[in-house]
Design an enzyme around this catalytic site. Sequence first.
Site, PDB file in Angstrom:
ATOM      1  N   ASP A 172       0.638  -1.105  -0.520  1.00 12.38           N
ATOM      2  CA  ASP A 172       0.155  -0.236  -0.022  1.00 12.38           C
ATOM      3  C   ASP A 172       0.920   1.441   0.187  1.00 12.38           C
ATOM      4  O   ASP A 172       1.510   1.470   0.900  1.00 12.38           O
ATOM      5  CB  ASP A 172      -0.462  -0.215   0.972  1.00 12.38           C
ATOM      6  CG  ASP A 172      -2.088   0.970   0.660  1.00 12.38           C
ATOM      7  OD1 ASP A 172      -2.137   1.543  -0.290  1.00 12.38           O
ATOM      8  OD2 ASP A 172      -2.581   0.674   2.123  1.00 12.38           O
TER       9      ASP A 172
ATOM     10  N   HIS B 125       3.450   3.249  -8.871  1.00 13.39           N
ATOM     11  CA  HIS B 125       3.290   1.336  -9.129  1.00 13.39           C
ATOM     12  C   HIS B 125       4.295   0.931 -10.034  1.00 13.39           C
ATOM     13  O   HIS B 125       4.907  -0.172  -9.162  1.00 13.39           O
ATOM     14  CB  HIS B 125       1.528   1.026 -10.256  1.00 13.39           C
ATOM     15  CG  HIS B 125       0.461   1.783  -8.886  1.00 13.39           C
ATOM     16  ND1 HIS B 125      -0.064   1.334  -7.889  1.00 13.39           N
ATOM     17  CD2 HIS B 125      -0.103   2.549  -9.356  1.00 13.39           C
ATOM     18  CE1 HIS B 125      -0.616   1.986  -7.101  1.00 13.39           C
ATOM     19  NE2 HIS B 125      -1.615   2.702  -8.321  1.00 13.39           N
TER      20      HIS B 125
ATOM     21  N   LEU C 104      11.834 -20.750  -2.162  1.00 14.05           N
ATOM     22  CA  LEU C 104      10.732 -19.923  -2.459  1.00 14.05           C
ATOM     23  C   LEU C 104       9.237 -19.932  -2.589  1.00 14.05           C
ATOM     24  O   LEU C 104       9.099 -20.341  -4.348  1.00 14.05           O
ATOM     25  CB  LEU C 104      11.092 -18.180  -2.817  1.00 14.05           C
ATOM     26  CG  LEU C 104      10.751 -17.152  -2.189  1.00 14.05           C
ATOM     27  CD1 LEU C 104       9.628 -17.453  -0.746  1.00 14.05           C
ATOM     28  CD2 LEU C 104      11.469 -16.428  -2.711  1.00 14.05           C
TER      29      LEU C 104
HETATM   30  C1  FPP Z   1      -2.280   0.404  -3.279  1.00 10.34           C
HETATM   31  O1  FPP Z   1      -2.148   1.386  -3.085  1.00 10.34           O
HETATM   32  C2  FPP Z   1      -2.038  -0.879  -3.764  1.00 10.34           C
HETATM   33  C3  FPP Z   1      -1.915  -0.886  -5.404  1.00 10.34           C
HETATM   34  C4  FPP Z   1      -3.246  -0.913  -5.894  1.00 10.34           C
HETATM   35  C5  FPP Z   1      -1.080  -1.872  -6.221  1.00 10.34           C
HETATM   36  C6  FPP Z   1      -0.516  -2.136  -6.252  1.00 10.34           C
HETATM   37  C7  FPP Z   1       0.722  -2.674  -6.867  1.00 10.34           C
HETATM   38  C8  FPP Z   1       2.184  -2.762  -7.141  1.00 10.34           C
HETATM   39  C9  FPP Z   1       3.007  -2.507  -5.973  1.00 10.34           C
HETATM   40  C10 FPP Z   1       2.433  -3.015  -8.112  1.00 10.34           C
HETATM   41  C11 FPP Z   1       2.938  -3.762  -9.072  1.00 10.34           C
HETATM   42  C12 FPP Z   1       2.530  -5.164  -9.090  1.00 10.34           C
HETATM   43  C13 FPP Z   1       2.721  -6.311  -9.294  1.00 10.34           C
HETATM   44  C14 FPP Z   1       2.420  -7.864  -9.102  1.00 10.34           C
HETATM   45  C15 FPP Z   1       3.496  -6.193 -10.690  1.00 10.34           C
HETATM   46  P1  FPP Z   1      -1.672   3.173  -3.814  1.00 10.34           P
HETATM   47  O2  FPP Z   1      -0.616   1.843  -3.990  1.00 10.34           O
HETATM   48  O3  FPP Z   1      -2.526   2.703  -4.689  1.00 10.34           O
HETATM   49  O4  FPP Z   1      -1.426   3.917  -3.194  1.00 10.34           O
HETATM   50  P2  FPP Z   1      -2.326   5.401  -2.252  1.00 10.34           P
HETATM   51  O5  FPP Z   1      -3.006   3.846  -1.036  1.00 10.34           O
HETATM   52  O6  FPP Z   1      -1.299   5.834  -1.661  1.00 10.34           O
HETATM   53  O7  FPP Z   1      -3.397   5.853  -3.178  1.00 10.34           O
END
Ligand code: FPP
Length: 242
Positions: free
Chosen positions: A12, A29, A123
Amino acid sequence: MNIPNHVAIILDGNGRWAKAKGMPRSYGHMKGCANLESICDDVKELGIKYLTVYAFSTENWKRSREEVEGLMKLFRSYLKRCLKIAERNRMRVRIIGNISAFDQDIQDSIHVLEDYSSQYDELYFQIALNYGSRDELVRGIRKLAADISDGKIAPSDIGEETLEGYLDTAGVPDPDLLIRTSGEMRLSNFLLWQMAYTEMYFTDVAWPDFHKKELVEAIEVYNGRDRRYGGIKEEASCSRQD
Ligand code: FPP
């Protein structure tokens, strides 16, 4: 240090991390994705056997079209790159969640990655994509109900292990430690059945900044916890029984 067998992480804070830097959410991301790659190496080095990450929930489709499309693009490239990460860490990868909602090419890449990595067992890495715990339970119970109506199993034979066998995580031990980054303190529909006894660790650090040092800190806190599963702690007074 007592290393947990299974660590689950709610990834997150990518969006807030990027915003704080004056950058678009997609940059967060991208950095979060790069961090996922390096945390797999760290987890392997530390001797953790199972890692499960929450990357895209059943609710995340509600985000803007631009953000969802950006995430799909990231999943496409990551799933391909993950073949190398799997090879490097001798890591078996499994996607949990309802993957039928993804475009066919993403589903194909998932199958290729799962098949290719099935030769490894040092793993075990589960990535939750279009995952929601309630959805997983509904899908599992539907399969179980079908087996009951086909006469394969009798209702009186159903136990906890039976239901576990119908979940996406079948065969994987429950998480010992859950980490959620970026300050929120909730489960957000992640592994509700599997985390009945899991220790929880919440940190303000955003996912792109959560590295090996932060992981070790989480494990140290976990080491200081008293895990009794309802039993009475040795030498504890009666009032401390839970
Ligand atoms: C949640 O909060 C996170 C997500 C919806 C995406 C998580 C994705 C990744 C770590 C990227 C890639 C993953 C893979 C498997 C390739 P947020 O990060 O949107 O953040 P916020 O709560 O600050 O808005």
